[in-house]
Design an enzyme around this catalytic site. Structure first.
Site, PDB file in Angstrom:
ATOM      1  N   ASP A 295       0.872  -1.321   0.172  1.00 22.34           N
ATOM      2  CA  ASP A 295       0.058  -0.049   0.006  1.00 22.34           C
ATOM      3  C   ASP A 295       0.844   1.268   0.059  1.00 22.34           C
ATOM      4  O   ASP A 295       1.955   1.225   0.500  1.00 22.34           O
ATOM      5  CB  ASP A 295      -0.785   0.025   1.206  1.00 22.34           C
TER       6      ASP A 295
ATOM      7  N   ARG B 126     -21.123   2.370  -7.701  1.00 28.49           N
ATOM      8  CA  ARG B 126     -19.720   1.943  -7.886  1.00 28.49           C
ATOM      9  C   ARG B 126     -19.100   2.642  -9.253  1.00 28.49           C
ATOM     10  O   ARG B 126     -17.971   2.950  -9.298  1.00 28.49           O
ATOM     11  CB  ARG B 126     -19.681   0.157  -8.350  1.00 28.49           C
TER      12      ARG B 126
ATOM     13  N   CYS C 244     -15.291  -2.922 -10.465  1.00 36.00           N
ATOM     14  CA  CYS C 244     -13.993  -3.956 -10.910  1.00 36.00           C
ATOM     15  C   CYS C 244     -14.342  -4.400 -12.342  1.00 36.00           C
ATOM     16  O   CYS C 244     -13.314  -4.525 -12.833  1.00 36.00           O
ATOM     17  CB  CYS C 244     -14.297  -5.216  -9.843  1.00 36.00           C
TER      18      CYS C 244
ATOM     19  N   ASP D 154     -21.493 -11.453  -4.531  1.00 35.40           N
ATOM     20  CA  ASP D 154     -22.721 -11.240  -4.802  1.00 35.40           C
ATOM     21  C   ASP D 154     -23.580 -12.959  -4.754  1.00 35.40           C
ATOM     22  O   ASP D 154     -24.575 -12.950  -4.284  1.00 35.40           O
ATOM     23  CB  ASP D 154     -23.280 -10.683  -6.235  1.00 35.40           C
ATOM     24  N   SER D 155     -22.840 -13.717  -5.549  1.00 30.04           N
ATOM     25  CA  SER D 155     -23.325 -15.278  -5.538  1.00 30.04           C
ATOM     26  C   SER D 155     -23.455 -15.577  -4.226  1.00 30.04           C
ATOM     27  O   SER D 155     -24.306 -16.612  -3.832  1.00 30.04           O
ATOM     28  CB  SER D 155     -22.547 -16.023  -6.522  1.00 30.04           C
TER      29      SER D 155
ATOM     30  N   ARG E  74     -23.869 -14.025  -1.664  1.00 26.30           N
ATOM     31  CA  ARG E  74     -24.786 -13.396  -0.801  1.00 26.30           C
ATOM     32  C   ARG E  74     -26.175 -14.087  -1.185  1.00 26.30           C
ATOM     33  O   ARG E  74     -27.247 -14.152  -0.580  1.00 26.30           O
ATOM     34  CB  ARG E  74     -25.165 -11.950  -1.199  1.00 26.30           C
TER      35      ARG E  74
ATOM     36  N   ARG F 117     -26.664 -17.212  -2.435  1.00 20.00           N
ATOM     37  CA  ARG F 117     -26.907 -18.411  -1.915  1.00 20.00           C
ATOM     38  C   ARG F 117     -27.315 -18.389  -0.271  1.00 20.00           C
ATOM     39  O   ARG F 117     -28.145 -19.412   0.157  1.00 20.00           O
ATOM     40  CB  ARG F 117     -25.542 -19.187  -1.971  1.00 20.00           C
TER      41      ARG F 117
ATOM     42  N   HIS G 196     -20.763  -6.425 -11.698  1.00 18.62           N
ATOM     43  CA  HIS G 196     -21.015  -6.522 -10.319  1.00 18.62           C
ATOM     44  C   HIS G 196     -21.383  -4.881  -9.801  1.00 18.62           C
ATOM     45  O   HIS G 196     -20.762  -4.206  -9.715  1.00 18.62           O
ATOM     46  CB  HIS G 196     -19.390  -6.585  -9.534  1.00 18.62           C
TER      47      HIS G 196
HETATM   48  P1  6V0 Z   1     -10.065   1.601   1.909  1.00 21.68           P
HETATM   49  O1  6V0 Z   1     -10.250   1.211   3.357  1.00 21.68           O
HETATM   50  O2  6V0 Z   1      -9.967   3.253   1.799  1.00 21.68           O
HETATM   51  O3  6V0 Z   1      -8.690   1.039   1.211  1.00 21.68           O
HETATM   52  C1  6V0 Z   1      -8.266   1.530   0.093  1.00 21.68           C
HETATM   53  C2  6V0 Z   1      -6.556   1.411   0.309  1.00 21.68           C
HETATM   54  O4  6V0 Z   1      -5.917   1.618  -0.894  1.00 21.68           O
HETATM   55  C3  6V0 Z   1      -5.858   2.528   0.955  1.00 21.68           C
HETATM   56  O5  6V0 Z   1      -5.219   1.947   2.234  1.00 21.68           O
HETATM   57  C4  6V0 Z   1      -5.028   3.413   0.131  1.00 21.68           C
HETATM   58  O6  6V0 Z   1      -3.928   3.883   0.739  1.00 21.68           O
HETATM   59  C5  6V0 Z   1      -4.955   2.295  -0.908  1.00 21.68           C
HETATM   60  N1  6V0 Z   1      -4.206   2.914  -2.064  1.00 21.68           N
HETATM   61  C6  6V0 Z   1      -4.562   4.025  -2.556  1.00 21.68           C
HETATM   62  N2  6V0 Z   1      -4.135   4.149  -3.822  1.00 21.68           N
HETATM   63  C7  6V0 Z   1      -3.148   3.084  -4.020  1.00 21.68           C
HETATM   64  C8  6V0 Z   1      -1.948   2.830  -4.820  1.00 21.68           C
HETATM   65  N3  6V0 Z   1      -1.756   3.688  -5.824  1.00 21.68           N
HETATM   66  N4  6V0 Z   1      -1.148   1.762  -4.535  1.00 21.68           N
HETATM   67  C9  6V0 Z   1      -1.509   1.088  -3.405  1.00 21.68           C
HETATM   68  N5  6V0 Z   1      -2.584   1.247  -2.567  1.00 21.68           N
HETATM   69  C10 6V0 Z   1      -3.453   2.370  -2.826  1.00 21.68           C
HETATM   70  O7  6V0 Z   1     -11.006   1.013   1.008  1.00 21.68           O
HETATM   71  P2  6V0 Z   1     -11.597  -0.403   0.878  1.00 21.68           P
HETATM   72  O8  6V0 Z   1     -10.338  -1.284   1.632  1.00 21.68           O
HETATM   73  O9  6V0 Z   1     -12.862  -0.397   1.866  1.00 21.68           O
HETATM   74  O10 6V0 Z   1     -12.161  -0.827  -0.401  1.00 21.68           O
HETATM   75  C11 6V0 Z   1     -11.104  -1.014  -1.423  1.00 21.68           C
HETATM   76  C12 6V0 Z   1     -11.750  -1.235  -2.789  1.00 21.68           C
HETATM   77  O11 6V0 Z   1     -12.378  -2.415  -2.937  1.00 21.68           O
HETATM   78  C13 6V0 Z   1     -12.962  -0.166  -3.179  1.00 21.68           C
HETATM   79  O12 6V0 Z   1     -12.809   0.326  -4.853  1.00 21.68           O
HETATM   80  C14 6V0 Z   1     -14.137  -0.724  -2.940  1.00 21.68           C
HETATM   81  O13 6V0 Z   1     -15.212  -0.261  -3.529  1.00 21.68           O
HETATM   82  C15 6V0 Z   1     -13.726  -2.180  -3.427  1.00 21.68           C
HETATM   83  N6  6V0 Z   1     -14.688  -3.343  -2.950  1.00 21.68           N
HETATM   84  C16 6V0 Z   1     -15.087  -4.091  -3.997  1.00 21.68           C
HETATM   85  C17 6V0 Z   1     -15.809  -5.251  -3.531  1.00 21.68           C
HETATM   86  C18 6V0 Z   1     -16.040  -6.399  -4.655  1.00 21.68           C
HETATM   87  O14 6V0 Z   1     -16.975  -7.344  -4.484  1.00 21.68           O
HETATM   88  N7  6V0 Z   1     -15.416  -6.385  -6.139  1.00 21.68           N
HETATM   89  C19 6V0 Z   1     -16.268  -5.428  -2.260  1.00 21.68           C
HETATM   90  C20 6V0 Z   1     -16.072  -4.712  -1.264  1.00 21.68           C
HETATM   91  C21 6V0 Z   1     -15.201  -3.360  -1.629  1.00 21.68           C
END
Ligand code: 6V0
Length: 315
Positions: free
Chosen positions: A36, A90, A124, A150-151, A153, A155, A177
Site C-alpha cells: 500500500d 460503484r 471492478c 454477490d453469488s 450473498r 446463496r 458487479h
Molecule cells: P480503503 O479502506 O479506503 O482502502 C483502500 C486502500 O488503497 C488505502 O489503504 C489506500 O492507501 C490504498 N491505495 C490507494 N492508492 C493506492 C495505490 N496507488 N497503490 C497502493 N495502494 C493504494 O477502501 P476499502 O478497502 O474499503 O475498499 C477498497 C476497494 O474495494 C474499493 O474500490 C471498494 O469499492 C472495493 N470493493 C470491492 C468489492 C467487490 O466485490 N469487488 C467489495 C468490497 C469493496
C-alpha cells in the site's frame, strides 16, 4: 524452481487487510505480501497479521510501501483505491480508480510479469477492461472478482429461506458487479431440486415475488452494509480468498468472475461475470452455460451499461 506460492494483496485498507487475513487463516498461500502507498498503516497491518502466526499454518507475512515487496507473485489481488461512499454508485468511483489502476498495473507487471491478476477495486468490471487494454495481458490472466461475492450473498438468502446449507444451493449472480447484475434463476437448484420446486412444510417458498425480492436484496446488499459500518470487508475477504485458492491449487473450480469476454453469449470485449473455470492459468468462461432468452437480454443490458462507462473513461 520456486515452489513457494506467493499472494500479493495491493491495498491495505478494510478490504485488502481482510483478504490477507482470510488467506492467512485458510492457508491459501505460503507467502502473503501486503502493499500500500500508506507506509505506517501497511506496517501496522503486516505486524498485526504476523503476530497471529502461531495460530495458523506456515504462512510468511511481509509487506510495505515499496513495490519490490510484490515481486515474483503468483497471484495479485488488487483492492487499492477510493471506496464507495454511502449513497454513491460503484460507477461513480470509476474515474478516480481508473487513474490509480493505470500506474499501478505498470509497476506491478514489471516485478510480477507471470502473475494472475484479480481486480477487486470498484467498479471492478470496468477497471478490468481498462487494465487488460493497458497491460496487454491475455484475458484469462486479468479478471475481476465480479459477482463471486454477490453469488455468495444470493446463496445465503436462498439457503436461509429453504432451510439448507448455503453450500447446497447452486445459484449464481452474473453480469456487472453492481446495479445491473441479476441471478441466473433458470438454472438455480437446491441439491438436485430445481429452485422453483422446493417446498417447506408442503408450500413452495420461491414464488416470483420472493425471487424478485431476493434479487433486489442481493443487488443492494453492499449499500446496506456500507450504510451501517462504512465498508464491506469480511465477505469480500473470504470470496477473494476462494478465488486465490482456485488459482494456486489449480482447482478448475467453477466461480462467477469477470474476464474480458470474447464470444460468450455474443459479447465481445466486455468484462462481465459469467461462470468460469478457474485454475492456475486464470479464468476461462464456460461457453455451455445455459441462459434463458430473458437472461440473455439482461446480460446484454448489463454489458451495454458497462461499455458506456468504459467509453466515457477512455474519452
Ligand atoms: P480503503 O479502506 O479506503 O482502502 C483502500 C486502500 O488503497 C488505502 O489503504 C489506500 O492507501 C490504498 N491505495 C490507494 N492508492 C493506492 C495505490 N496507488 N497503490 C497502493 N495502494 C493504494 O477502501 P476499502 O478497502 O474499503 O475498499 C477498497 C476497494 O474495494 C474499493 O474500490 C471498494 O469499492 C472495493 N470493493 C470491492 C468489492 C467487490 O466485490 N469487488 C467489495 C468490497 C469493496
Amino acid at each position: 524452481m520456486r515452489t513457494v506460492s506467493k499472494l500479493t494483496v495491493v491495498g491495505a485498507g478494510a478490504v485488502g487487510s481482510s483478504v490477507a487475513y482470510a488467506a492467512m487463516i485458510r492457508g491459501a498461500a505460503r507467502h502473503i505480501a501486503l502493499y500500500d502507498i500508506a507506509p505506517e498503516k501497511t506496517r501496522a497491518e503486516v505486524l498485526d497479521l504476523a503476530h497471529g502466526a502461531k495460530f495458523v499454518g506456515a504462512t510468511e507475512i511481509s509487506g510495505g510501501s515499496d513495490i519490490a515487496v510484490t515481486a515474483d507473485s503468483d497471484v495479485v489481488v488488487i483492492t487499492a483505491g477510493a471506496k464507495q461512499k454511502p449513497g454513491q454508485t460503484r460507477i461513480e468511483l470509476a474515474a478516480t480508480n481508473a487513474r490509480i489502476m493505470g500506474s499501478l498495473m505498470e509497476q506491478l507487471l514489471k516485478v510480477s510479469p507471470d502473475a494472475v491478476y484479480v481486480i477487486v477495486s470498484n467498479p471492478c468490471d470496468v477497471l478490468t477492461m481498462l487494465a487488460k487494454e493497458a497491460s496487454g495481458l491475455p484475458a484469462e490472466r486479468i479478471f475481476a472478482s465480479g459477482t463471486t461475492l454477490d453469488s455468495s450473498r444470493l446463496r445465503w438468502e436462498i439457503a436461509r429461506r429453504a432451510g439448507v446449507s448455503a453450500s447446497s444451493v447452486h445459484a449464481m449472480i452474473v453480469g456487472e458487479h453492481g446495479d445491473t447484475e441479476f441471478p441466473l434463476w433458470s438454472s438455480a437448484s437446491i441439491g438436485t431440486v430445481p429452485l422453483l420446486d422446493w417446498t417447506v412444510n408442503g408450500e413452495r417458498v420461491f414464488e416470483q415475488s420472493t425471487l424478485d425480492q431476493i434479487a433486489v436484496d442481493v443487488r443492494d446488499a453492499a449499500y446496506a452494509v456500507i450504510q451501517g459500518k462504512g465498508a464491506t470487508n469480511y465477505a469480500i475477504g473470504l470470496s477473494s480468498t476462494r478465488i486465490v485458492e482456485a488459482i494456486l491449487n489449480d482447482e478448475n473450480a467453477i466461480i462467477p468472475v469477470a474476464p474480458v469476454l470474447s464470444g460468450i453469449q455474443g459479447l465481445e470485449g466486455i468484462a462481465l461475470s459469467v461462470p468460469c473455470v478457474v485454475n492456475r492459468t486464470g479464468a476461462h468462461p464456460i461457453a455451455e452455460t445455459p441462459f434463458s432468452d430473458h437472461e440473455r437480454e439482461l446480460l446484454h443490458r448489463s454489458a451495454a451499461s458497462l461499455s458506456e462507462v468504459a467509453a466515457g473513461l477512455r474519452a
